[in-house]
Design a protein around this motif. Structure first.
Motif, PDB file in Angstrom:
ATOM      1  N   ASP A   1       0.851  -1.182   0.000  1.00 20.15           N
ATOM      2  CA  ASP A   1       0.000   0.000   0.000  1.00 20.15           C
ATOM      3  C   ASP A   1       0.887   1.232   0.000  1.00 20.15           C
ATOM      4  OD1 ASP A   1       0.994   0.152   2.565  1.00 20.15           O
ATOM      5  OD2 ASP A   1      -0.832  -0.536   3.530  1.00 20.15           O
ATOM      6  N   GLY A   2       0.271   2.368  -0.238  1.00 16.88           N
ATOM      7  CA  GLY A   2       1.009   3.630  -0.157  1.00 16.88           C
ATOM      8  C   GLY A   2       1.675   4.035  -1.447  1.00 16.88           C
ATOM      9  N   TYR A   3       2.727   4.800  -1.252  1.00 17.01           N
ATOM     10  CA  TYR A   3       3.456   5.413  -2.363  1.00 17.01           C
ATOM     11  C   TYR A   3       4.257   4.344  -3.087  1.00 17.01           C
ATOM     12  CZ  TYR A   3       5.758   9.633  -4.267  1.00 17.01           C
ATOM     13  OH  TYR A   3       6.208  10.668  -5.045  1.00 17.01           O
ATOM     14  N   TYR A   4       4.298   4.450  -4.402  1.00 16.03           N
ATOM     15  CA  TYR A   4       5.009   3.441  -5.185  1.00 16.03           C
ATOM     16  C   TYR A   4       5.787   4.136  -6.293  1.00 16.03           C
ATOM     17  CZ  TYR A   4       5.824  -0.881  -7.811  1.00 16.03           C
ATOM     18  OH  TYR A   4       6.401  -1.938  -8.453  1.00 16.03           O
ATOM     19  N   THR A   5       7.047   3.738  -6.449  1.00 19.67           N
ATOM     20  CA  THR A   5       7.888   4.348  -7.479  1.00 19.67           C
ATOM     21  C   THR A   5       8.399   3.260  -8.407  1.00 19.67           C
ATOM     22  OG1 THR A   5       9.941   4.118  -6.225  1.00 19.67           O
ATOM     23  CG2 THR A   5       8.675   6.103  -5.853  1.00 19.67           C
ATOM     24  N   ARG A   6       8.387   3.516  -9.679  1.00 22.65           N
ATOM     25  CA  ARG A   6       8.859   2.533 -10.640  1.00 22.65           C
ATOM     26  C   ARG A   6       8.996   3.178 -12.015  1.00 22.65           C
ATOM     27  NH1 ARG A   6       8.689  -2.882 -10.447  1.00 22.65           N
ATOM     28  NH2 ARG A   6       9.131  -3.873 -12.445  1.00 22.65           N
ATOM     29  N   TRP A   7       9.985   2.696 -12.778  1.00 25.13           N
ATOM     30  CA  TRP A   7      10.053   3.078 -14.186  1.00 25.13           C
ATOM     31  C   TRP A   7       9.035   2.247 -14.946  1.00 25.13           C
ATOM     32  CZ3 TRP A   7      13.134   6.297 -17.455  1.00 25.13           C
ATOM     33  CH2 TRP A   7      13.854   7.261 -16.737  1.00 25.13           C
TER      34      TRP A   7
ATOM     35  N   PRO B   1       9.332   7.255 -15.398  1.00 27.31           N
ATOM     36  CA  PRO B   1       8.983   6.730 -14.068  1.00 27.31           C
ATOM     37  C   PRO B   1       7.703   7.327 -13.483  1.00 27.31           C
ATOM     38  CG  PRO B   1      10.730   8.348 -13.858  1.00 27.31           C
ATOM     39  CD  PRO B   1      10.443   8.224 -15.334  1.00 27.31           C
TER      40      PRO B   1
ATOM     41  N   ALA C   1       0.944   7.829  -4.790  1.00 25.92           N
ATOM     42  CA  ALA C   1       0.095   6.938  -4.006  1.00 25.92           C
ATOM     43  C   ALA C   1      -1.325   6.915  -4.558  1.00 25.92           C
ATOM     44  CB  ALA C   1       0.072   7.381  -2.547  1.00 25.92           C
TER      45      ALA C   1
ATOM     46  N   ARG D   1      11.842  13.536 -14.974  1.00 28.58           N
ATOM     47  CA  ARG D   1      12.793  12.586 -14.377  1.00 28.58           C
ATOM     48  C   ARG D   1      13.366  11.659 -15.442  1.00 28.58           C
ATOM     49  NH1 ARG D   1       9.833  10.951  -8.668  1.00 28.58           N
ATOM     50  NH2 ARG D   1       9.440  13.091  -7.996  1.00 28.58           N
TER      51      ARG D   1
ATOM     52  N   ALA E   1       5.692   7.918  -9.629  1.00 29.29           N
ATOM     53  CA  ALA E   1       5.937   8.017  -8.191  1.00 29.29           C
ATOM     54  C   ALA E   1       4.703   8.649  -7.563  1.00 29.29           C
ATOM     55  CB  ALA E   1       7.172   8.870  -7.909  1.00 29.29           C
TER      56      ALA E   1
END
Lengths: 278, 801
Positions: free
Chosen positions: A125-131, A156, A160, A226, A158
């Motif tokens: 859960d929550g914030y998620y970062t990914r290319w 990318p 929630a 980014r 980034a």
């Protein structure tokens, strides 16, 4: 006053945090750019030729991400300027504001027709970062004119709250029919992203970015600033951009354009300031 | 319960008081310094202290603020100076020169702290305010924060305290992302370990790294100009509330289950939104300061709040400060003066500025950035002034509630603690003759202490600011491009293996330095600075204090011995923190946990190197002889189920030579991939070089056990038995694994010779995923890729759910 280079305002709402790098990317694309305060005079704001709403946590994401900022006076001004055909790109929190302001999808102009809901991710859960990989579905908007339809672009995410949803029956289908779906999440081979993590937030039909019917207002969750230079690309990224980063052996190559720069070049192309495909 | 109001006129009667009476008085007033410390306060002042004064001394003399047990040890053992050091330990952050571009000297500011106690009690807020506090330490030097890191230590996720441990893991990770992501500071990594010794005391260490031009560094002191023109003291940020009152003293005692509820009020409340606006507005002020050429002092409010920050601003310049506590914007009515003076409310700074500049500062914070409209009660306000006489004077509603020399308040106290070596001993288990090599490799890869940290770092925003070059999971250290448009890179890593601490604290200290250095060098960066955070139990216990002294000695020896590249200077330890009392009332103390952060410089970031193998048919080189020591190793603990006795000794001279060789190779573009050897040994290193490639790069490795073991560099002969194979593959003595293209091998060998490093050519990269261990007794052993991937990607994820 003559203006040779179009001027873009990157809006700073309280709590945003991507203003400076977004400004850098806009300048890299060949445009003039200022960071403009949320409480700045609207008579100065209307002097700008286009607008970018960057990422961050405007007003601490109180109530819902973007909802407080969308009520700011400056957004009314932005609404009017967009009506006059000026380009507006909202990135991440900026996208959330444009949705909350009813500027996109804007079929029923000014009405909140869609939301960016909390990510749905297995076991997280929550914030998620990914290319993520994105497919360019519409290459005619102020954010995608420098791409070709069908291009696969790694940029990318980034956030929630980035899951495009709508309670209006048939709206999503209508967006596809109207060519208002601009970017969708996909695999590195352009296959539709049906599952996490290729679709990083559970977004309906893998939507990553949409526009208004005219294509001059675009709301996108991924962060092109980014991915504006090659050095920002991960070396272990799937596909040609990862390979390009791994092959870069000098500073000139590293600081060359990245996969996200054409989003901002598209903005420049909107004024004819940069050639299509730059 | 919030602290109760005490009339300011009250004093604490110390003279003519029996110990028993005094003890009771101190307890009633919520003061927890010792009787002898209380009597010393009275002696220094020559009278009974006011309640406010007593609270100020109580805070300033806490272990957390005064380093009363540790200062002498740190001074004796740690090298803090080198020619590129601008500011060593002593202020909020240490500063070293990074590079010079167009006549401008760019510097890196770094601070390293712990927020352990608060995170154990309220994990989310504790971890969040950890980030919040450490970034202020860097911002207040005038530097922009370009990255944060967080080394974390949690309890056993499968042990008797599993449920609480998992709550803490979730809460801490959430607190870090909620604060850091909203503030907009990139998270560059950190490390995570799990062990039962952290069941009652998790460790949340935080590091912040900033960039500042040397000419723009702001000091935590009143400027000399204040001797000639009037200077105001301005407080800016959140209105002062009782939160965090007693925070420093809370951090300076053991955690007691019974007191958990009341301790919650000693934890501050985070507000990253306000911090973000405060930060942007502050840089606006600093721009104007630069434009006008004004001299100012700038300090963050951390432990001890207003009292600590403003007294230190004055003391550093030999000047005095007068603050009227009635002028401090407060969040609640009727706050007592000692609470206003000492509460640790977050998101506040103190500025000392010339009086004619004050209106500009107030205008920027209060009008241009509308702080009062953004956060209820937030503002910038003048609360006092600089005075010539070096006295620290606090007034409240017309009464003087503190009047002492600034020196007396800020000088602190120190103790010489007893140190006794622990009894050690026991047996180290033999590697069984029937050990299955594949199962051992998979067991080590799947250990929560080795497995992928993807589940943690995916929540952290590492790319905000647009400076990320290398993210967690790509290389041993994070790499950023700190100066937009410039090719200079900064690499950072933090390390500290607690299991070495259990066996030999000296080695743990030295190994923390060696590993942090290796991680930075493995990206091609040259180390330029170290910081340390020293986490231990109760220093009043002689065995604990001995552990502490040994760890510090190890750090010092390694920092000097590895040293700056091609120089006689040490890698300077420019900032740090000591966290004692990581011990519960039940008596459970953490393993001795020295944690070290290393900062490195890449002259040209395009020469950085990463972990994942690049191409098939390249040579794999091992740097650093496998010594066979297995004590404390992941293999010993996970596979053999014991901690062992003899850990790998840090070969400091070898580390220095290897660091030079590896960075030479990167600089000359000879490295295809590079990974340091640490947790899980050579086996884990090679596995990760396969697992961390791009998904569309399918490369495996064939490595020869006999070549690793051979006496000569030419290559090995014969076969290697399983016991010896385990000692080669799982020993965690320092080293590197390098992928070198065939066309570059001759040039690489020349570097190895020139730098006199021990090396072996141990194999080649192949087009087949997985590892083949050649020359094993009984034939080649294949470790299949799918099983490695499953073990490694799932091992730590499971404990996060």
């Amino acid at each position: 006053m003559t203006k040779s280079v179009p001027r873009i305002a990157v809006l700073r709402f309280p709590g945003m945090n991507c203003e400076e790098e977004t400004k850098r990317a806009v300048v890299d694309a060949g445009l003039d750019c200022d960071v403009f305060m949320w409480n700045g005079p609207t008579e100065e704001l209307v002097e700008y030729d286009g607008y970018v709403l960057p990422g961050g946590f405007s007003y601490q994401d109180r109530v819902r991400a973007g909802s407080i900022a969308s009520k700011d006076e400056i957004v009314d001004c932005l609404f009017d300027e967009a009506q006059r055909g000026k380009p507006v790109i909202g990135i991440c929190n900026g996208a959330q504001i444009l949705l909350e302001a009813g500027m996109v999808p804007g079929i029923d102009r000014g009405k909140v027709q869609m939301g960016l809901a909390t990510n749905i991710m297995p076991d997280r859960d929550g914030y998620y970062t990914r290319w993520t990989h994105l497919e360019v579905v519409n290459d005619g908007t102020c954010a995608t004119r420098a791409y070709e339809r069908g291009d696969v672009v790694p940029i990318p995410v980034a956030h929630a709250e980035g899951r495009f949803v709508s309670a209006e029956r048939g709206l999503i289908e209508q967006l596809f029919e109207n060519d208002q779906v601009v970017l969708t999440y996909c695999g590195p081979d352009a296959a539709e992203a049906t599952e996490f993590p290729a679709n990083p937030n559970g977004s309906t039909r893998s939507i990553a970015g949409i526009s208004n019917p005219e294509g001059n207002v675009v709301a996108m969750m991924p962060h092109p600033e980014r991915a504006a230079r090659l050095y920002q690309v991960p070396s272990n990224l799937d596909g040609p951009w990862g390979a390009r980063k791994r092959a870069a052996r000098d500073a000139e190559a590293m600081f060359g354009p990245g996969p996200g720069l054409p989003v901002l070049s598209s903005l420049a192309g909107f004024f004819g300031a940069a050639p299509r495909g730059a | 319960m919030t602290p109760t109001a005490v009339p300011s006129t009250r004093t604490i009667g110390i003279f003519h008081t029996t110990d028993m009476e005094l003890e009771q008085r101190l307890a009633e007033a919520g003061l927890n310094f010792s009787l002898s410390e209380a009597r010393k306060v009275a002696t220094i002042l020559g009278r009974d202290p006011t309640v406010v004064e007593a609270h100020i001394f109580n805070t300033m003399w806490s272990e957390h603020c005064s380093y009363k047990s540790s200062r002498g040890v740190l001074k004796e053992h740690l090298p803090t100076d080198a020619s590129h050091v601008v500011l060593g330990p002593g202020e909020d952050a240490g500063i070293v020169r990074l590079c010079e571009i167009d006549g401008k000297s760019y510097c890196v500011a770094v601070a390293h702290e712990s927020h352990n106690h608060p995170s154990q009690i309220v994990p989310n807020e504790g971890a969040a305010t950890g980030i919040g506090g450490i970034v202020r330490d860097v911002y207040c030097m005038g530097a922009d924060v370009i990255g944060v890191m967080d080394p974390l230590r949690f309890g056993d996720p499968n042990g008797p305290n599993a449920e609480r441990t998992r709550e803490i893991v979730h809460g801490v990770v959430e607190g870090i992302w909620q604060y850091g992501d909203a503030l907009g500071v990139p998270n560059l990594g950190g490390d995570v370990y799990f062990d039962r010794s952290y069941d009652d005391n998790c460790l949340v260490n935080v590091v912040a790294i900033g960039l500042v031009e040397e000419s723009e560094i702001k000091r935590s002191r009143v400027p000399e100009e204040a001797r000639d023109v009037p200077y105001d003291v301005i407080l800016v940020g959140k209105p002062t509330d009782p939160s965090g009152f007693g925070g420093a003293t809370f951090a300076s005692r053991i955690l007691d289950e019974e007191k958990t509820l009341s301790d919650k009020y000693a934890v501050q409340v985070p507000d990253p939104f306000l911090k973000r606006m405060l930060t942007v507005a502050t840089f606006r002020v600093l721009d104007l300061v630069r434009e006008r050429g004004v001299a100012i002092g700038f300090k963050d409010l951390g432990a001890g709040g207003i009292a600590c920050a403003t007294s230190e601003l004055g003391a550093a310049a030999g000047l005095g400060i007068r603050v009227d506590l009635s002028r401090v914007p407060v969040a609640e009515p009727d706050m007592s003066p000692e609470v206003i003076a000492c509460s640790e409310t977050q998101e506040r700074y103190a500025l000392v500025v010339p009086r004619d500049f004050t209106p500009e500062v107030l205008r920027i914070f209060n009008e241009e950035f509308e702080l009062p409209a953004l956060c209820h009660g937030a503002q910038a306000a003048v609360i006092g002034e600089v005075i010539e006489e070096p006295r620290y004077v606090l007034e409240h509603e017309g009464e003087t509630v503190c009047d002492a020399s600034t020196e007396a308040i800020t000088t602190g106290i120190s103790y010489v603690r007893d140190a006794n070596e622990r009894e050690r001993g026991g047996d180290e288990p033999e590697v069984p003759e029937d050990m299955g090599l594949v199962a051992a490799v998979l067991g080590v890869l799947g250990s929560p202490n080795v497995a992928s940290r993807e589940h943690v770092y995916r929540h952290y925003d590492g790319e905000v600011k647009g400076n990320a070059v290398v993210r967690p999971g790509e290389a041993d250290a994070g790499v950023i491009a700190p100066i937009p448009g410039e090719k200079v890179g900064v690499a950072v890593a933090a390390d500290g293996n607690p299991f070495l601490g259990a066996l030999d604290p000296y080695q743990a200290g030295a190994a923390a330095v060696a590993e942090a250095v290796r991680n930075v060098c493995a990206t091609g960066a040259v180390p330029i600075a170290l910081t340390d955070c020293l986490n231990f139990g109760n220093p009043e216990i002689p065995e604990v204090f001995h552990d502490f002294v040994e760890a510090v000695r190890g750090i010092g020896d390694a920092a000097r011995g590895i040293g700056m590249k091609d120089s006689d200077e040490p890698i300077p330890v420019v900032s740090g923190n000591v966290s004692f009392y990581n011990q519960s009332a039940a008596g459970n103390a953490i393993l001795p946990s020295p944690i070290v952060c290393c900062i490195g410089r890449l002259d040209d970031l395009s020469r950085h190197t990463t972990i994942g193998f690049r191409n098939e048919g390249n040579a794999i080189y091992l740097l650093g002889r496998r010594t066979g020591e297995l004590g404390g190793s992941e293999f010993m603990r996970t596979v053999l189920g014991a901690i062992g006795v003899s850990p790998a000794t840090v070969r400091i001279a070898d580390e220095r030579a290897m660091a030079a060789a590896v960075t030479d190779l990167a600089e000359r573009g000879l490295t295809r991939a590079c990974h340091d050897i640490s947790d899980g040994g050579l086996a884990a290193a090679i596995a990760e070089m396969i697992l961390l490639t791009a998904p569309d790069v399918e490369i495996g490795a064939r490595v020869d056990l006999a070549a690793m073991a051979s006496a000569g560099a030419a290559g090995g002969e014969g076969t290697v038995g399983v016991q010896e194979a385990c000692r080669l593959l799982f020993c965690e003595s320092g080293g590197y694994v390098l992928e070198i293209a065939a066309s570059d091998e001759a040039a690489a060998l020349a570097v190895f010779e020139e730098r006199s490093v021990w090396f072996r050519r141990v194999g080649e990269t192949t087009g087949e995923l997985g590892i083949v261990l050649a020359s094993a007794e009984g034939g080649d052993v294949e470790v299949p890729f799918d099983a490695m991937a499953r073990a490694w990607s799932g091992g730590a994820t499971e404990v996060m759910l």
